[in-house]
Motif scaffolding. Sequence first.
Motif, PDB file in Angstrom:
ATOM      1  N   PRO A 228       0.786  -1.146  -0.073  1.00 49.46           N
ATOM      2  CA  PRO A 228      -0.126   0.149   0.035  1.00 49.46           C
ATOM      3  C   PRO A 228       0.921   1.054   0.172  1.00 49.46           C
ATOM      4  O   PRO A 228       0.063   2.371  -0.313  1.00 49.46           O
ATOM      5  CB  PRO A 228      -1.088  -0.243   1.333  1.00 49.46           C
ATOM      6  N   ALA A 229       2.115   1.212   0.248  1.00 53.66           N
ATOM      7  CA  ALA A 229       2.880   2.343   0.409  1.00 53.66           C
ATOM      8  C   ALA A 229       4.169   2.325  -0.784  1.00 53.66           C
ATOM      9  O   ALA A 229       4.640   3.390  -0.693  1.00 53.66           O
ATOM     10  CB  ALA A 229       3.845   2.444   1.772  1.00 53.66           C
ATOM     11  N   ARG A 312       2.940  15.192   6.195  1.00 54.39           N
ATOM     12  CA  ARG A 312       1.479  14.459   5.712  1.00 54.39           C
ATOM     13  C   ARG A 312       1.874  13.281   4.766  1.00 54.39           C
ATOM     14  O   ARG A 312       0.940  12.340   5.108  1.00 54.39           O
ATOM     15  CB  ARG A 312       0.738  15.626   5.177  1.00 54.39           C
ATOM     16  N   THR A 313       2.750  13.171   4.152  1.00 59.55           N
ATOM     17  CA  THR A 313       3.059  12.210   3.041  1.00 59.55           C
ATOM     18  C   THR A 313       3.427  10.810   3.974  1.00 59.55           C
ATOM     19  O   THR A 313       3.072   9.749   3.883  1.00 59.55           O
ATOM     20  CB  THR A 313       3.963  12.490   2.114  1.00 59.55           C
ATOM     21  N   LEU A 314       4.370  11.184   4.951  1.00 53.23           N
ATOM     22  CA  LEU A 314       4.929  10.163   5.672  1.00 53.23           C
ATOM     23  C   LEU A 314       3.972   9.599   6.806  1.00 53.23           C
ATOM     24  O   LEU A 314       4.155   8.591   6.968  1.00 53.23           O
ATOM     25  CB  LEU A 314       6.305  10.728   6.565  1.00 53.23           C
ATOM     26  N   LEU A 315       3.114  10.508   7.147  1.00 49.43           N
ATOM     27  CA  LEU A 315       1.917  10.128   8.082  1.00 49.43           C
ATOM     28  C   LEU A 315       0.896   8.937   7.228  1.00 49.43           C
ATOM     29  O   LEU A 315       0.698   8.135   7.814  1.00 49.43           O
ATOM     30  CB  LEU A 315       0.869  11.105   8.378  1.00 49.43           C
ATOM     31  N   ILE A 323       3.370   1.180  10.893  1.00 48.17           N
ATOM     32  CA  ILE A 323       4.490   1.706  11.580  1.00 48.17           C
ATOM     33  C   ILE A 323       4.120   2.972  12.298  1.00 48.17           C
ATOM     34  O   ILE A 323       4.013   3.945  11.346  1.00 48.17           O
ATOM     35  CB  ILE A 323       5.807   1.431  10.909  1.00 48.17           C
ATOM     36  N   PRO A 324       4.374   3.197  13.673  1.00 49.14           N
ATOM     37  CA  PRO A 324       4.294   4.724  14.091  1.00 49.14           C
ATOM     38  C   PRO A 324       5.286   5.404  13.483  1.00 49.14           C
ATOM     39  O   PRO A 324       6.399   5.224  13.032  1.00 49.14           O
ATOM     40  CB  PRO A 324       4.580   4.477  15.546  1.00 49.14           C
ATOM     41  N   TYR A 325       4.611   6.884  13.207  1.00 49.55           N
ATOM     42  CA  TYR A 325       5.463   7.794  12.601  1.00 49.55           C
ATOM     43  C   TYR A 325       6.834   8.067  13.064  1.00 49.55           C
ATOM     44  O   TYR A 325       7.852   8.146  12.468  1.00 49.55           O
ATOM     45  CB  TYR A 325       4.772   9.054  12.587  1.00 49.55           C
ATOM     46  N   PRO A 326       7.035   7.890  14.430  1.00 49.59           N
ATOM     47  CA  PRO A 326       8.476   8.099  15.055  1.00 49.59           C
ATOM     48  C   PRO A 326       9.485   7.011  14.663  1.00 49.59           C
ATOM     49  O   PRO A 326      10.532   7.177  14.283  1.00 49.59           O
ATOM     50  CB  PRO A 326       8.292   8.330  16.515  1.00 49.59           C
TER      51      PRO A 326
END
Length: 503
Positions: A228-229, A312-315, A323-326
Amino acid sequence: MNWRQRLGAFIGGFDAGQHHRRLRGFRATRAHVNALIAAAGPDITARARWLVRNNGYAVNAVESWAANTVGDGIKPISKIGDAGSKEELQRLWLAWTDEADAEELTDFYGLQRRAAREVFIAGEVFFRIRMRRTSDGLTVPLQLQMLPSEMLPLEQSGIAANGNAIRQGIEFDRIGRRVAYHFLRRHPGDSTDPELSGETVRVPSSEVIHIIDPVEGGQLRGVSKLAPAIVKLFLLDQYDDAELDRKKVAAMYAMFVTSPAPENPLAPAEDDEMPDGVEISPGQIVRLDPGEDVTVGQPADSGGTYEPFQYRTLLQISAALGIPYPYLANDMVKGNFSNSRLALIEFRRRVSAWQHAVMVFQLCRPVYARWMDAAVLSGALTLPRYEANRARLLTADWLPTKWDWVDPLKDANAEIAQIEAGLKSRTQAIAERGYDAEQVDREIAAERERERTLGLDFRRPGSPAQGVQMVSDANEDPEEDTPSETDDRDDAEDRPRPDEDQT
């Protein structure tokens, strides 16, 4: 418009089922996931592997997933009641884990980590169980050979010689059970061994462990968690490269000299008339020919849109990968403590579910069962009446690596309060940390005995452990600590009477 669309437009109801202007271009396929994987699976896996090799966010996501799902390893604690047999079994298992890898690159827990990475990248991974000879010198004559997804060709389908159906490299009997896998003898992308190109071998399903996290019912083969990414990761990578090039041009001091038009603009310029450019140095005075003008290049800046767009794109990529953003971006600035804790709790719930539903059920338990069978048959392990009690002797608790505390002091105090209130046991608390409660208790008892022998005490004053020790000492020699009646009378005689002179 077919009859289904006309009927849906007439009845109404669900907007998601309409075909009006807003959804006119939304044409979702009705093909089963197996057909989609057969058509696009090789390209998805190839692109996922390319991103992991070349994209920092992708490799960070894979390593974060492997570190959190496996860590130091998901380890078994046998439920055998006999302490001596249990200790012998655990010691033999620990010795064998160093010999488990047929490639001799890592141990059994390292294979778990590699399996977690492969399932994230390719959606699946295979392990072939290789029985060895006693003369090979292994603790238990058993090893595991890891085979990547590409070793089982998706395009291999048809009817086997025995009449069984072969679907995407997997052979099924007439009632739908997996009976064999038709593996390639070498990786299709490895050109270093051309002699085995295209050859396949039939391996019984009893010798193969297929690790897969299916997303739909009836799914035969896995699909990458990166699927999906993939598009956003690739386009974001291109966007970053373009921004870097723009910054590179902006950092250069480029000048352009404009000369007056020649008398004959169509005439070719002589070599000596071609401008060589203007090179300047600090404090230099440059004189230009009459009519020439100098313009300094000023590339456009990205302004304040770069950072919000990236975030926003990385979110979106973070949500797609789970996977959590951090963890994905290594950015610990944007999240406060409360938000980070909530994200961590949700991530750990997902990881825990995956650990027990996929890793433990599909890999750990089958390997443990085959290992114990091989250990008993080879004589490396002695368990009376093993065949009759096999199901009971195979029971074990699989303990993942303990989670690190977000706030160690608060979390530890909360756990102590739960134990004292009877909401959980010490055994449960120790097991959640990845340790065996019986082994921990034996180590604590040995340390206490050693401290008493040497006259040491490293316990914190007022700790529950110190209180237990004080009660234990009192129970060992009650006469020494309990005052006798004679001592009471002596103390009474020594105490002064109220009417006596105290001077």
